[in-house]
Scaffold this motif. Sequence first.
Motif: not given
Ligand code: NAD
Length: 349
Positions: A7, A13, A32, A34, A37, A57-58, A80-82, A129, A131, A160, A183, A185, A195
Amino acid sequence: MKLLVTGGAGFIGSAVVRKAIADGHAVVNVDALTYAANPANLDEVAGNDRYAFEQVDIRDRAELDRVFATHEPDAVMHLAAESHVDRSIDGPADFIDTNIVGTYTLLEAARAYHGGGHGRGRDFRFHHISTDEVFGTLGETGLFSETTPYSPNSPYSASKAASDHLVRAWGETYGLPVVLSNCSNNYGPYHFPEKLIPVVILNALAGREIPVYGQGINVRDWLYVEDHAAALLTVVTKGRLGESYNIGGDAEATNIDIVRRICALMDEMNPTGAPHDRLITFVKDRPGHDLRYAIDASKIRAELGWEPSVTLDEGLRRTVAWYLENRPWWQAIQERGHKLERLGLKAAG
Ligand code: NAD
């Protein structure tokens, strides 16, 4: 260290990748690509010989095995996550697939690599990682600690939470060397414009209504994304195996307070259209909207010596300035067809 970051083209990331490279680590970014990204987030590291990118893709086990064998990482940092709660309400399937099945697939690939005991796999560690949303919601008082029971309320946080449990179980059952962090927000540069904080900045700039869910009384703890990246690199290098660490900014604020602070910054830094708070519009609340999240980050402070370095005031100022100075970055996303429309209301009817 040689870090396999999943991710790495997303919001947090990419901050991790930029900082890891600046700190002298090598990175292989597995993403991946998405909708969330943005390869432009990585422009400053793209030509570095310690940086490699794998569009994978993971959920693709064969490709993950190839990536581990090719790059022989010392550690995985799994981001990497939705990640968008409103999207998880409209369409939970992708969240189950990527966040749960994807994490399971990555764990199995990591287990095979580590168990193989070859190359760098010997001293390997897997950092997951997550939330604070896995803990559910708080009342007006109290803080989430590492021992707070899980009680997720949205499809996103439930997926999660499931992934956290899988990682812990792979540590206990198979001896995979794991460490976790949860973590609050994040906000800051390169935040995808769906967001809250980028939506407020960009709507204020365009003179569009600024939507605030419900009465805007929901409280979040906010952490500047570069402070989170520093915390994550601290956990992956120094965290005790088998432990989890809560990460937070010690900066609680209601959503309406955040929105008003951004409007005031916009009045100062981009006075056209001031006062921007006239654009605030209260809209139907998110279904199952958690009232309050707040983090007790005393464990990571005491054990690993990490603490946030950017106050909420300073971080918001830097963030507004970044969006004003980096129009091509967010204009390109809008031109790709991303609309600033309200998501997450399908379930509410
Ligand atoms: P984001 O949505 O900005 O980025 C997610 C990335 O993962 C993207 O680049 C996407 O292409 C990639 N991805 C998604 N599905 C994939 C797959 N199947 N295979 C490979 N890559 C894939 O997310 P973010 O806000 O940067 O969050 C990153 C991580 O941190 C997540 O796990 C989220 O749960 C965690 N998190 C986020 C926050 C927040 O405030 N944003 C807070 C705490 C924890």
